[in-house]
Design a protein around this motif. Structure first.
Motif, PDB file in Angstrom:
ATOM      1  N   ASN A 162     -55.465 138.548 -55.657  1.00 39.23           N
ATOM      2  CA  ASN A 162     -55.624 139.886 -56.218  1.00 39.23           C
ATOM      3  C   ASN A 162     -57.060 140.241 -56.558  1.00 39.23           C
TER       4      ASN A 162
ATOM      5  N   SER B 230     -43.190 140.908 -53.043  1.00 34.08           N
ATOM      6  CA  SER B 230     -43.536 142.213 -52.491  1.00 34.08           C
ATOM      7  C   SER B 230     -44.963 142.582 -52.861  1.00 34.08           C
ATOM      8  N   ASN B 231     -45.445 143.634 -52.247  1.00 33.55           N
ATOM      9  CA  ASN B 231     -46.753 144.163 -52.622  1.00 33.55           C
ATOM     10  C   ASN B 231     -46.636 144.976 -53.906  1.00 33.55           C
TER      11      ASN B 231
ATOM     12  N   SER C 199     -48.592 148.367 -55.210  1.00 33.85           N
ATOM     13  CA  SER C 199     -49.563 149.400 -54.865  1.00 33.85           C
ATOM     14  C   SER C 199     -50.320 149.882 -56.095  1.00 33.85           C
TER      15      SER C 199
ATOM     16  N   GLN D 281     -54.185 151.813 -51.960  1.00 37.56           N
ATOM     17  CA  GLN D 281     -54.557 150.402 -51.813  1.00 37.56           C
ATOM     18  C   GLN D 281     -53.647 149.492 -52.629  1.00 37.56           C
ATOM     19  N   ASP D 282     -53.319 148.341 -52.048  1.00 32.82           N
ATOM     20  CA  ASP D 282     -52.538 147.336 -52.756  1.00 32.82           C
ATOM     21  C   ASP D 282     -53.385 146.611 -53.794  1.00 32.82           C
TER      22      ASP D 282
ATOM     23  N   PRO E 112     -51.101 141.902 -52.422  1.00 35.23           N
ATOM     24  CA  PRO E 112     -50.526 142.041 -51.085  1.00 35.23           C
ATOM     25  C   PRO E 112     -49.122 141.447 -51.015  1.00 35.23           C
ATOM     26  N   ARG E 113     -48.383 141.850 -50.017  1.00 37.58           N
ATOM     27  CA  ARG E 113     -47.088 141.227 -49.767  1.00 37.58           C
ATOM     28  C   ARG E 113     -47.310 139.826 -49.207  1.00 37.58           C
TER      29      ARG E 113
ATOM     30  N   ARG F 244     -51.510 143.425 -46.369  1.00 35.78           N
ATOM     31  CA  ARG F 244     -52.182 144.179 -47.438  1.00 35.78           C
ATOM     32  C   ARG F 244     -52.457 145.600 -46.973  1.00 35.78           C
TER      33      ARG F 244
ATOM     34  N   ASP G 256     -54.807 148.648 -42.441  1.00 33.59           N
ATOM     35  CA  ASP G 256     -54.197 147.538 -43.164  1.00 33.59           C
ATOM     36  C   ASP G 256     -54.573 146.204 -42.513  1.00 33.59           C
TER      37      ASP G 256
END
Length: 900
Positions: free
Chosen positions: A99, A228-229, A231, A296-297, A300-301, A334, A377
């Motif tokens: 992150n 999961s992501n 957002s 933007q994430d 990310p997933r 991402r 992405d």
């Protein structure tokens, strides 16, 4: 290149002098708690080896071991091993993290993995081992999540310099992932969790099978994890307009609809768009403003599939064979923010709009492609595997010989396919044909074929690695002293590492090209354990006195040789009190990507503006630095462990690390302008015409622009340049105190309360970013080690029911990256875990044996991250600090665990 050479005789002289100093001063200092031997043993006749010492049967002398055993792993609310480790207060989330990629080392984390950063000393300064040996990696760092949590027996952390024991990278300490060898039966596990806001979820499925038999054991574990992501659009604090929080307005003007800038006069394009017929609707001096990083994430997933296995078999009474191995694949996706740019629109454009009174032939237009192009992405994976078989022989006189061979490979990949093709964009902007022209005026008249041609730039970055390791170890007793047996551990290790750094950028037909590098390391080490006082000759004031001395020589094929000693002392003056100290030197060889660069390109990026307002557009260089030298460090610690009663134990450690020649890379440091004065005269940061000249020189040398676009399409308009290559710039002095405390109160035969507390309090963190720069205090500044981190928990065990409340505290600190500065508040999320053991836990058989149901609430009070006055960044943070807090919020989870 030649690394720093330390003569063995000089090293041993330092070692001896320090031994005397630590012995005399051991009682004057206090430190952190020693850990007992881990409670879950290995299979029959197998010995427990404690991280931090090669001497058989001995814990590290002078250092402590923090242990996460099966009980702690099962109680954790985290879903992967790397996140469990990050709950330890000594671990800082600075650098290599899923992150946050904004700190040194983060730019190489293109697959969004996690590393361990002990005490904030550096993301590559902590060595991660599996069962005491090295494992393959992507030539940068090892993500502990390669081992499934079901396949881990315990995790041992030694937060002390250990290069004399393990070699490179162990500057801040060692993390040893010890796989399960005692599982006799099976275990299945399932867990699912969802945030209270419904915008984040995770789940885990896993199984482990093991068999312990008379002459050995075998175990295999598998785990699948999905997260999961999250957002940034789902968190209101991740915004450019932070005025409602009392912060700055970091909105930009590259918007949709955009802004015309004609001869210095701005004209905001209306939300309905504009044509030449409606040019009168343009108002001179008006301006559209918008968030730069919508969509933007923040996280990310991620998907994890990991399996590991162990085995041991006693061929004869004196000969064992064993192995451990793993396979792991972690994939990510991402979502990026929409691309934006400052366009140059000539009057030849088929849709050209001329503001009233403008007579020029072109103007610039600040624009966001959110309504035209797909987001660029990134997705990819990190895949690795290794098998390490070995053989152990019992020799006469109680000696043992051991040999291991390890072979493993890594394959990392990160790719994106919808980057902006600047040449195609400029051609479309200049086109007078509506069928081939680009419309930047908000009416969506650009043909799909033109848009497809603009958003077709690829960025592919594979990394392939291969590691062969060879180890030979000899361990045994030399002779007996009144205090016990003098023991020796000695050995030889060889690493043969090859890495291929791949790259493909530009047109979608561009092939991937690889640069191949290799590194060989030959190492010899010796470690001596001397029990001066022990049970047989104890006397008042000297119940036990142990001395440990170790030395290791490493010879690298590419960065020279180094010799590093370590010395430790344990002194028990009376039962229940142990005083200890350690001294040693450590080193870290620069990684191959640090030396040769992941690429040789320029990247357009948005930098935090220390003067306030919208971020500044700058251009960073990524490339090789063939003059990099190894990092070196000197560390020492003193401490005490107290155990006044069977149920009460606490300890404290004071430590000091002097780190030199640190490798710093500023490619991903988008807050670097906050420390610009410290880079004066180095050429790392250039402004104005100097920046433009440097960029044009690099372009003339064949360096290409791999990300972003130049203002108005012209490199002469560049006003900010950052040399993001790895540099031997840093010198740091870090000092602090670690503490732990445990108290168990027995309330009844099946009723008990257990209190645990641990923390790290830094007393000093001073840094010189360049060799000639003065040391500057950076303790408790944003994106630097923080003064105080702690964790506390209370567990109530009541028969088949357990409840645990845990709080993790991150102290407040100072944000110096905003005008006037900001005092950031502390952050203390609280977790609740409830465990119900259902049925007969002692029965055998899948259907007969009971199960364990878990209910969890992570961040019970839905505590938001403290507000941080900082512009959103493409590499993490913005409105909050991704290195010090969690943006997910409250999360509910339920789990089911069944053994058989």
């Amino acid at each position: 290149m030649k690394g720093k050479r330390i003569g063995a005789s000089r090293a041993m002289l330092k070692l001896g002098c320090c031994a005397l100093a630590i012995t005399l001063s051991g009682a004057a200092f206090a430190q952190e708690a020693a850990q007992d031997t881990p409670e879950e043993g290995a299979a029959s006749n197998a010995e427990i080896i404690v991280t931090g010492s090669r001497v058989r049967g001995e814990a590290p002398v002078g250092s402590t071991v923090t242990t996460l055993g099966r009980k702690e792993i099962e109680a954790s609310s985290q879903v992967t091993v790397d996140r469990m480790i990050k709950e330890i207060p000594q671990v800082f989330d600075l650098g290599v993290s899923e992150n946050s990629r904004g700190q040194s080392g983060g730019s190489g984390n293109i697959t969004y993995g996690n590393s361990v950063n002990l005490r904030g000393i550096g993301p590559y300064a902590t060595l991660v081992l599996v069962d005491g040996h090295r494992v393959t990696n992507n030539s940068r760092s090892i993500d502990p999540s390669v081992i499934p949590s079901l396949g881990i027996e315990r995790v041992e952390v030694v937060a002390d310099g250990a290069s004399a024991i393990y070699g490179s990278d162990a500057v801040a300490g060692v993390v040893n992932l010890i796989p399960r060898r005692s599982l006799d039966g099976g275990e299945v596990f399932a867990r699912t969790g969802i945030s209270s806001r419904g915008d984040f979820h995770e789940y885990t499925l896993g199984a482990a099978l093991g068999k312990v038999f008379e002459r050995g054991q075998i175990m295999v574990a598998y785990e699948h994890v999905e997260r999961s992501n999250l957002s940034g659009d789902d968190r209101d604090f991740f915004t450019s307009d932070q005025r409602r929080f009392g912060g700055g307005d970091y909105r930009i003007v590259r918007c949709a609809p955009g802004n015309i800038n004609a001869n210095g006069t701005s004209y905001a394009i209306p939300s309905s768009g504009v044509t030449q017929a409606t040019a009168g609707s343009l108002t001179a001096g008006s301006l559209n403003k918008c968030d730069e990083l919508d969509n933007q994430d923040l996280i990310p997933r991620q998907k994890y599939d990991s399996v590991n296995s162990t085995g041991r078999y006693e061929l004869t009474d004196w000969l064992d064979v064993f192995y451990d191995g793993f396979y792991s694949k972690r994939s990510f996706y991402r979502i990026s923010a929409y691309s934006n740019a400052r366009l140059t629109v000539p009057q030849t454009n088929a849709f050209f709009v001329r503001p009233d009174g403008f007579t020029g032939s072109s103007y610039t237009l600040d624009y966001n492609f959110r309504n035209d192009l797909p987001t660029n992405d990134s997705y990819g994976y990190a895949r690795s595997w290794q098998i390490t078989p070995g053989i152990k022989a019992k020799l006469p006189g109680g000696w043992e010989a051991e040999a291991l061979f390890g072979y493993g490979k890594t394959n990392d990949f990160s790719g994106s396919y919808f980057g902006v093709n600047n040449a195609a964009l400029n051609a479309a902007l200049a086109s007078s044909n509506p069928a081939t022209a680009f419309d930047p005026y908000g009416l969506g008249r650009t043909s799909q074929a033109v848009l497809d041609g603009i958003a077709n730039q690829i960025f592919l970055a594979p990394t392939n690695g291969r590691l062969r390791t060879y180890e030979a170890r000899l361990n045994g007793g030399l002779f007996a002293l009144p205090g016990g047996e003098v023991k020796l551990a000695t050995g030889y290790e060889r690493q043969d590492f090859k890495v291929a750094l791949g790259s493909a950028r530009g047109a979608p037909t561009n092939p991937i090209t690889f640069r191949n590098f290799g590194r060989k390391v030959d190492s010899f080490y010796g470690e001596l354990f001397i029990p001066v006082f022990g049970p047989d000759n104890a006397m008042p004031g000297f119940q036990r006195l142990e001395i440990n001395a170790a030395v290791r020589h490493d010879k690298y094929s590419d960065v020279g040789s180094t010799t590093n000693p370590k010395f430790g002392v344990n002194w028990v003056p009376v039962d229940g009190i142990k005083l200890r100290g350690s001294y040693g030197t450590s080193f870290r060889a620069p990684t191959i990507p640090e030396i040769y660069g992941n690429s040789n390109n320029l990247f357009g990026q948005s930098y935090q503006n220390p003067a306030g307002g919208a971020p500044l557009q700058g251009y960073a260089l990524s490339g090789p630095n063939l003059d990099l030298k190894p990092e070196t460090a000197t560390s020492w610690s003193v401490g005490a462990d107290f155990e006044p009663t069977r149920n009460l134990r606490f300890s404290v450690t004071y430590w000091d690390v002097n780190y030199k020649n640190q490798v710093l890379a500023n490619l991903s440091n988008l807050a670097i302008l906050g420390t610009e004065a410290q880079y004066a005269g180095t050429g790392i940061i250039l402004r104005g015409t100097d920046a433009a000249t440097r960029v044009q020189q690099l372009l003339a040398q064949g360096v290409t622009l791999a990300g972003g676009s130049f203002p108005g399409g012209n490199p002469a308009n560049v006003t900010l340049f950052v040399d993001g290559r790895s540099q031997n710039l840093g010198v740091s002095i870090t000092r602090g105190i670690d503490f732990t405390a445990t108290w168990r109160a027995e309330l009844g035969s099946e009723d008990a309360l257990t209190f645990n507390a641990s923390g790290t309090y830094l007393t000093k963190y001073r840094v010189a970013l360049t060799p000639k720069a003065p040391l500057i205090d950076r303790l408790d500044f944003i994106f630097n080690p923080l003064k105080f981190k702690a964790r506390g928990s209370v567990t109530w065990d009541h028969g088949p029911f357990s409840a645990r409340v845990q709080a993790i505290h991150v102290g407040g600190y100072f944000n110096n990256l905003t005008v006037g500065g900001q005092n950031v508040k502390s952050y203390t999320p609280v977790d609740l875990n409830l465990t119900f053991r259902i049925g007969d836990q002692q029965a055998s058989g899948f259907f007969e044996k009971g199960m364990t149901l878990g209910l969890e609430v992570r961040n019970v009070f839905d505590t938001d991250p403290p507000y941080v006055n900082l512009a959103p960044s493409g590499n993490g943070s913005g409105g909050y600090d991704a290195t010090a807090s969690d943006p997910i919020g409250r999360l509910f989870a339920v789990s089911l665990r069944k053994s058989f």
